[in-house]
Write a protein that holds these residues in place. Structure first.
Motif, mmCIF file in Angstrom:
data_model
loop_
_atom_site.group_PDB
_atom_site.id
_atom_site.type_symbol
_atom_site.label_atom_id
_atom_site.label_comp_id
_atom_site.label_asym_id
_atom_site.label_seq_id
_atom_site.Cartn_x
_atom_site.Cartn_y
_atom_site.Cartn_z
ATOM 1 N N ALA A 249 42.371 41.115 32.223
ATOM 2 C CA ALA A 249 41.718 40.632 33.435
ATOM 3 C C ALA A 249 40.261 40.305 33.151
ATOM 4 O O ALA A 249 39.495 41.174 32.732
ATOM 5 N N VAL A 250 39.897 39.059 33.356
ATOM 6 C CA VAL A 250 38.507 38.615 33.203
ATOM 7 C C VAL A 250 38.084 38.146 34.591
ATOM 8 O O VAL A 250 38.035 36.952 34.881
ATOM 9 N N ASP A 251 37.815 39.121 35.445
ATOM 10 C CA ASP A 251 37.747 38.843 36.884
ATOM 11 C C ASP A 251 36.568 39.504 37.579
ATOM 12 O O ASP A 251 36.522 39.559 38.810
ATOM 13 N N GLY A 252 35.624 40.011 36.782
ATOM 14 C CA GLY A 252 34.456 40.662 37.400
ATOM 15 C C GLY A 252 34.798 41.909 38.194
ATOM 16 O O GLY A 252 34.017 42.350 39.036
ATOM 17 N N GLY A 253 35.966 42.473 37.922
ATOM 18 C CA GLY A 253 36.375 43.681 38.644
ATOM 19 C C GLY A 253 37.081 43.399 39.960
ATOM 20 O O GLY A 253 37.271 44.312 40.777
ATOM 21 N N TRP A 254 37.516 42.160 40.158
ATOM 22 C CA TRP A 254 38.200 41.790 41.407
ATOM 23 C C TRP A 254 39.421 42.669 41.644
ATOM 24 O O TRP A 254 39.691 43.100 42.763
ATOM 25 N N LEU A 255 40.166 42.972 40.575
ATOM 26 C CA LEU A 255 41.384 43.765 40.701
ATOM 27 C C LEU A 255 41.099 45.265 40.811
ATOM 28 O O LEU A 255 42.018 46.051 41.038
ATOM 29 N N ALA A 256 39.837 45.658 40.643
ATOM 30 C CA ALA A 256 39.502 47.079 40.695
ATOM 31 C C ALA A 256 39.513 47.616 42.118
ATOM 32 O O ALA A 256 39.543 48.834 42.321
ATOM 33 N N HIS A 257 39.465 46.734 43.101
ATOM 34 C CA HIS A 257 39.457 47.195 44.497
ATOM 35 C C HIS A 257 40.822 47.699 44.915
ATOM 36 O O HIS A 257 41.848 47.162 44.502
#
Length: 257
Positions: A249-257
């Motif tokens: 995931a290269v998403d700025g932590g989008w999936l961390a929520h």
């Protein structure tokens, strides 16, 4: 003009969707890291200008005008990479497309087909040709560009979400089949990025849409295209030698929520 310590020094790499956005950024990053590159896309003017830029900087680059949805174009592009640079060591299957989101029951077959032809068949076409070329020389690394929409449902259209899930499925299947033969296959789950595709989607109400996308990440911003390219370059390199079948995931932590 290549750096002997570069991630991809001495490697021949192919990049699809290379005329703009993430693909063009990948061309620059891969060259900076020492690769010889074959750039593939449908728009010749942009490809020619980028190839000239890279060549002027002392890098080895060529381009092939091709439609990723056509099997014969994939075969021709990979053959050109092997003919020019002697082998194919790395590939970034980046080309993708999208259609505006609308309710699934209102969406026509043409929209579904357009997305699937590029995002899924395009990856399928190029992986088959790339795998065959890499088997001839003992191995390599392939990175497929998926999306956060390949892991969870997002505001993107249903065909786009389905297509990016399929890319991850193809990645895992190929990794399982070819890992023992020396070919690593991985994917990047790209988050909201300032690319041509995203800019078009945000054309209306741009500030509000960008702010909403940024708020969803833990870094509070969208990605710039080179940030996605850097991840793809690492996955293509020998420094990722024990990474296979993964979706980064290269998403700025989008999936961390």
């Amino acid at each position: 003009m290549t750096d002997s310590a570069g991630l991809l020094t001495g490697k021949s790499a192919l990049i699809t969707g290379a005329s703009t956005g993430i693909g063009a950024a990948a061309a620059r990053v891969f060259c900076r890291e020492g690769a010889s590159v074959t750039l593939v896309a449908r728009r010749e003017r942009e490809l020619a200008e980028l190839t000239a830029e890279l060549s002027a900087a002392g890098h080895r680059a060529q381009y092939v005008v091709a439609d990723v949805a056509r099997r014969e174009d994939a075969d021709r592009a990979v053959a050109a990479a092997v003919a020019e640079f002697g082998r194919l060591d790395a590939a970034f299957n980046n080309a993708g497309t999208a259609v505006p989101p609308e309710p699934m029951h209102l969406m026509d077959d043409a929209s579904f087909d357009a997305v699937m032809d590029v995002n899924v068949r395009g990856v399928w076409n190029f992986m088959r040709a790339e795998l065959a070329a890499m088997l001839e020389t003992g191995g390599g690394a392939i990175v497929n560009n998926s999306s956060t929409a390949g892991l969870v449902a997002t505001v993107a259209s249903s065909p786009y979400v389905a297509s990016k899930h399929a890319v991850i499925g193809l990645t895992k299947a190929a990794a399982h089949e070819y890992g023992a033969l020396g070919i690593r296959v991985n994917a990047v789950a790209t988050g909201a990025t300032r690319s041509e595709m995203m800019t078009g989607w945000m054309a209306q109400d741009h500030p509000a849409r960008e702010q909403a996308m940024a708020r969803r990440t833990v870094l509070s911003r969208m990605a710039d295209t080179p940030e996605i390219a850097e991840a793809a370059a690492w996955l293509c390199s020998d420094r990722a030698s024990y990474v296979a079948g993964a979706t980064l995931a290269v998403d700025g932590g989008w999936l961390a929520h």
